[in-house]
Design a protein around this motif. Structure first.
Motif, PDB file in Angstrom:
ATOM      1  N   ARG A 418       0.906  -1.249  -0.029  1.00 28.53           N
ATOM      2  CA  ARG A 418      -0.046   0.062  -0.067  1.00 28.53           C
ATOM      3  C   ARG A 418       0.888   1.344  -0.003  1.00 28.53           C
ATOM      4  N   LEU A 419       1.905   1.312   0.899  1.00 28.82           N
ATOM      5  CA  LEU A 419       2.937   2.340   0.724  1.00 28.82           C
ATOM      6  C   LEU A 419       3.526   2.763  -0.737  1.00 28.82           C
ATOM      7  N   ARG A 420       3.745   1.513  -1.148  1.00 22.27           N
ATOM      8  CA  ARG A 420       4.272   1.608  -2.586  1.00 22.27           C
ATOM      9  C   ARG A 420       3.282   2.034  -3.629  1.00 22.27           C
ATOM     10  N   GLN A 421       2.093   1.675  -3.373  1.00 26.08           N
ATOM     11  CA  GLN A 421       1.020   2.247  -4.013  1.00 26.08           C
ATOM     12  C   GLN A 421       0.882   3.851  -3.975  1.00 26.08           C
ATOM     13  N   VAL A 422       0.925   4.351  -2.747  1.00 20.24           N
ATOM     14  CA  VAL A 422       0.978   5.701  -2.490  1.00 20.24           C
ATOM     15  C   VAL A 422       2.055   6.265  -3.253  1.00 20.24           C
ATOM     16  N   LEU A 423       3.465   5.869  -3.419  1.00 19.84           N
ATOM     17  CA  LEU A 423       4.627   6.324  -3.808  1.00 19.84           C
ATOM     18  C   LEU A 423       4.366   6.402  -5.420  1.00 19.84           C
ATOM     19  N   PHE A 424       3.807   5.345  -5.931  1.00 18.21           N
ATOM     20  CA  PHE A 424       3.587   5.342  -7.383  1.00 18.21           C
ATOM     21  C   PHE A 424       2.537   6.167  -7.842  1.00 18.21           C
ATOM     22  N   ILE A 425       1.454   6.356  -7.026  1.00 20.89           N
ATOM     23  CA  ILE A 425       0.578   7.597  -7.492  1.00 20.89           C
ATOM     24  C   ILE A 425       1.049   8.745  -7.689  1.00 20.89           C
ATOM     25  N   LEU A 426       1.918   9.261  -6.514  1.00 17.31           N
ATOM     26  CA  LEU A 426       2.479  10.466  -6.519  1.00 17.31           C
ATOM     27  C   LEU A 426       3.608  10.474  -7.926  1.00 17.31           C
ATOM     28  N   GLY A 427       4.471   9.574  -7.981  1.00 21.38           N
ATOM     29  CA  GLY A 427       5.614   9.328  -9.162  1.00 21.38           C
ATOM     30  C   GLY A 427       4.710   9.526 -10.365  1.00 21.38           C
ATOM     31  N   ASP A 428       3.859   8.814 -10.498  1.00 20.25           N
ATOM     32  CA  ASP A 428       3.117   8.620 -11.785  1.00 20.25           C
ATOM     33  C   ASP A 428       2.517  10.308 -12.169  1.00 20.25           C
ATOM     34  N   ASN A 429       1.821  10.817 -11.226  1.00 17.19           N
ATOM     35  CA  ASN A 429       1.291  12.139 -11.662  1.00 17.19           C
ATOM     36  C   ASN A 429       2.536  13.126 -11.837  1.00 17.19           C
ATOM     37  N   ALA A 430       3.653  12.738 -11.168  1.00 15.36           N
ATOM     38  CA  ALA A 430       4.842  13.980 -11.434  1.00 15.36           C
ATOM     39  C   ALA A 430       5.237  13.499 -12.882  1.00 15.36           C
ATOM     40  N   CYS A 431       5.329  12.342 -13.397  1.00 11.52           N
ATOM     41  CA  CYS A 431       5.766  11.957 -14.694  1.00 11.52           C
ATOM     42  C   CYS A 431       4.796  12.620 -15.791  1.00 11.52           C
ATOM     43  N   ARG A 432       3.586  12.365 -15.320  1.00  6.38           N
ATOM     44  CA  ARG A 432       2.608  12.447 -16.321  1.00  6.38           C
ATOM     45  C   ARG A 432       2.373  14.146 -16.454  1.00  6.38           C
ATOM     46  N   TYR A 433       2.388  15.120 -15.583  1.00  3.23           N
ATOM     47  CA  TYR A 433       2.211  16.052 -15.526  1.00  3.23           C
ATOM     48  C   TYR A 433       3.505  17.160 -15.483  1.00  3.23           C
ATOM     49  N   SER A 434       4.769  16.632 -15.961  1.00  4.30           N
ATOM     50  CA  SER A 434       5.952  17.343 -15.887  1.00  4.30           C
ATOM     51  C   SER A 434       6.408  17.756 -17.313  1.00  4.30           C
ATOM     52  N   ASN A 435       6.861  18.851 -17.549  1.00  3.02           N
ATOM     53  CA  ASN A 435       7.475  19.174 -18.936  1.00  3.02           C
ATOM     54  C   ASN A 435       8.582  18.444 -19.326  1.00  3.02           C
TER      55      ASN A 435
END
Length: 537
Positions: A418-435
Motif C-alpha cells: 500500500r505504501l508503494r502504491q502511494v509512492l507510485f501514485i505521486l510518481g506517476d502524477n509527477a511524470c505525467r504532468y511534468s514538462n
C-alpha cells in the motif's frame, strides 16, 4: 360553583370515611385489650388450679415422709417441692403480667389485691415449710406423739382453715374477672357493630343524595357540550354551544366556541396554503425527477467506466505476470540483469493486480474499503526501489529523477504494497504532468518521531483555487484536464485514505506552471525492525 359543591361533597364523604376508620381502629384496640385481659384471667385461673394441686401433693409427700423413713419418700418430697415452687413462680409471673395489662384500664384497683394474694401464698408456703421442718425435728427427737399432734393441728388450722379458703377465693376472683372481661368484650363488639352500621347508612344516604344533586346539575351542560363537540368533530365549525349558567361548564362552552371559530379561520388558511404547496410540490417533483434521471445516467456511466478499466487492465497484467514467472522458472539464468528485470516485472504486475482489485471493489461498492497487511517496513529501501521505477517512467519524457535519502534504514509500521502504491501514485502524477526535460526530486527525512517523504516536480502545477479539492474523488484541476484527457481523479483520494489508515498525512504546496511538492508524513516505528506488529486485515 360546581367545583364548590363537588368539594363539599368530597369533604363530607371523607369525614364519614375518617370517622368510620377511627371508630374501627378504636374498637379493634378495645377488643384486643379485653381479649388480652380475658386470656390473662384464664391463664391465672389455670395457674391457681395447678398451684392448688401441687401444694396438696407436696403436703401429702411431707406427711408420708413423717410416717416412713424410706429413701423414696425423701426423693418424692424434693420432687414435689420443686414442682410446687415452679407453679408458684408461674403464678407470680402471671400476676406481674396481669398488672401490666390492667395498668391503663379502669380495673387498675385489682392490681394490689392480686399481688397481695400472691404474697399471701408465698408467705403461707414458706411458713408451711417451717412447720413441716418443726414436725420433722420432733419426730427425729423421738417425740412421735407431739409430732402427730402438731401435724394434725397444722393440717386442720393452716391447710384446711387458711390455704383452702385462700385458693378458693383466688380461683373465684379469676373466674369472675374472666367472665366480666368476656361480657365487656361482647358489649364492645355489639356497640362497634351498631356504630359501623350507622356510619355506613349515613354515608350511603349522603353519597346517594349528593350524587343525585350533582348529576342533575351537570347533566344538561354535559349534554350540550357533547352535542357541540360532535358537531365540531363532524366538520360543522359554525355550530355554537349555548349555556345559561355561570359555572365552569359555561366557561368551557365559551372556549369551545372560540376554538371552533379559530379552527374555521385556520381551515381557510390551510386551504389556501395547500393549493400553493401542491403547486410547489409539482414543480419540485418535476425538477427532482429530472435530476434523478441525470444522476442515474451519470452513475451508470461511472460504473461502466470503472468496470471497463478493471477488465482492460486485468488481461495484460495476467500476461505480464505469467511470462515473468515462466522466465524466472527457466534453466538459463546467465544474465543477472534479466533476472532483476523480471523480478521487478513480477512485483509491478502484483502491484497492478492490486490496483485492479481496488478499482473493481470501488465499482461494486462505491467505497474504497482497502485491506492491509501490517509489518515493519524500511521506508528508505522502499523509496530507493520505487525511484528506480520512476526513472523508467521518466525516460520517455527525458525527465531526470534525483533521490536524497539517509544511508541507514527508516522503519515505519505499515503495508509495504500500500505504501508503494502511494509512492507510485505521486510518481506517476509527477511524470505525467511534468514538462519534457524537467526534474523530479525525491527526499526522505526523519523529523523527530516522524518520517517525511517529499516529491517535487517542475510540471504544470495546481491552481490555488483547486488545492483544497484535489483529494476529493473524481476531481481533476482545470489545467490537468487541459493537459491530459486520461485520468479518473481517484489516485490522490486513494493515497490519502491509505495514509490515514497508517496514521499519517499528506500535504501539497503548488504554484500554477511552476510545479508542485507533495509531502507524506508517517510515524516512525521506535521499536526497530525486530518489532513484531500484529497482522490484521
Amino acid at each position: 360553583m360546581f367545583r364548590f359543591r363537588l368539594a363539599i361533597a368530597i369533604a363530607v364523604s371523607f369525614g364519614f370515611v375518617l370517622f368510620l376508620g377511627i371508630a374501627l381502629y378504636w374498637g379493634s384496640n378495645q377488643v384486643a385489650r379485653y381479649f388480652q385481659r380475658s386470656q390473662t384471667a384464664y391463664e391465672a385461673f389455670d395457674h391457681y388450679e395447678r398451684l392448688s394441686q401441687e401444694a396438696y401433693r407436696h403436703f401429702k409427700q411431707r406427711m408420708d415422709r413423717l410416717m416412713t423413713t424410706a429413701p423414696t419418700a425423701e426423693a418424692g418430697v424434693e420432687s414435689s417441692k420443686h414442682r410446687l415452687y415452679e407453679a408458684m413462680q408461674a403464678l407470680r409471673n402471671t400476676a406481674v403480667k396481669t398488672t401490666d395489662v390492667e395498668s391503663h384500664s379502669i380495673h387498675g384497683t385489682s392490681q394490689a389485691a392480686e399481688l397481695e394474694r400472691v404474697a399471701h401464698f408465698t408467705a403461707f408456703l414458706d411458713a408451711s415449710e417451717y412447720r413441716f421442718d418443726e414436725v420433722e425435728r420432733l419426730r427425729q427427737q423421738g417425740q412421735i406423739e407431739k409430732a402427730v399432734q402438731a401435724l394434725s393441728k397444722f393440717s386442720e388450722e393452716e391447710i384446711d382453715g387458711r390455704f383452702q379458703p385462700l385458693i378458693d377465693a383466688a380461683i373465684s376472683a379469676e373466674r369472675e374477672k374472666a367472665g366480666k372481661a368476656k361480657q365487656e368484650l361482647e358489649d364492645l363488639v355489639a356497640h362497634s357493630r351498631w356504630i359501623a352500621i350507622l356510619a355506613s347508612v349515613l354515608a350511603a344516604l349522603f353519597s346517594l343524595t349528593s350524587g343525585i344533586l350533582l348529576l342533575r346539575g351537570v347533566r344538561k351542560p354535559i349534554e350540550a357540550l357533547m352535542k357541540g363537540t360532535d358537531e365540531i368533530a363532524s366538520g360543522n365549525l359554525d355550530h355554537r354551544i349555548t349555556l345559561d349558567t355561570r359555572d365552569e361548564f359555561a366557561y368551557l362552552a365559551s372556549h369551545f366556541n372560540q376554538m371552533a371559530e379559530e379552527l374555521n379561520v385556520q381551515q381557510d388558511k390551510l386551504r389556501e396554503g395547500r393549493a400553493v404547496l401542491e403547486k410547489r410540490v409539482a414543480e419540485r417533483t418535476f425538477e427532482l425527477n429530472r435530476l434523478n434521471e441525470e444522476l442515474k445516467r451519470m452513475d451508470i456511466a461511472r460504473r461502466e467506466f470503472l468496470a471497463d478499466i478493471s477488465h482492460e487492465l486485468r488481461t495484460p497484467i495476467t500476461v505480464i505476470r505469467g511470462e515473468a514467472e515462466v522466465t524466472l522458472r527457466g534453466q538459463e539464468r546467465e544474465a543477472e540483469e534479466y533476472k532483476d528485470a523480471l523480478q521487478r516485472i513480477v512485483e509491478l504486475s502484483m502491484q497492478l493486480g492490486k490496483y485492479v482489485n481496488d478499482l473493481m471493489f470501488l465499482a461494486r461498492t462505491e467505497t474504497a474499503n482497502l485491506q492491509f497487511e501490517w509489518d515493519s517496513v524500511d521506508l528508505s529501501e522502499l523509496v530507493a526501489g520505487v525511484v528506480e521505477d520512476f526513472q523508467v517512467m521518466a525516460e520517455e519524457k527525458s525527465i531526470s529523477v534525483a533521490l536524497d535519502a539517509p544511508a541507514g534504514p527508516v522503519w515505519v509500521r505499515g503495508d509495504k504494497q500500500r505504501l508503494r502504491q502511494v509512492l507510485f501514485i505521486l510518481g506517476d502524477n509527477a511524470c505525467r504532468y511534468s514538462n519534457p526535460g524537467g526534474r523530479i526530486t525525491v527526499a526522505l527525512r526523519m523529523d523527530g518521531s516522524e518520517a517525511s517523504f517529499s516529491l517535487t516536480d517542475q510540471g504544470i502545477g495546481i491552481p490555488s483555487e483547486d488545492l483544497e479539492r484535489i483529494f476529493k474523488r473524481h476531481f481533476r484541476s482545470r489545467n490537468a484536464l487541459h493537459a491530459r484527457e486520461d485520468g479518473t481523479g481517484l489516485g490522490l483520494p486513494m493515497a490519502k485514505s491509505i495514509l490515514k489508515a497508517h496514521g499519517g498525512r499528506i500535504t501539497v504546496t503548488s504554484a500554477e506552471n511552476s510545479g508542485s511538492t507533495f509531502t507524506v508524513s508517517l510515524p516512525l516505528l521506535t521499536a526497530g525492525p525486530d518489532h513484531n506488529p500484529s497482522h490484521q486485515k
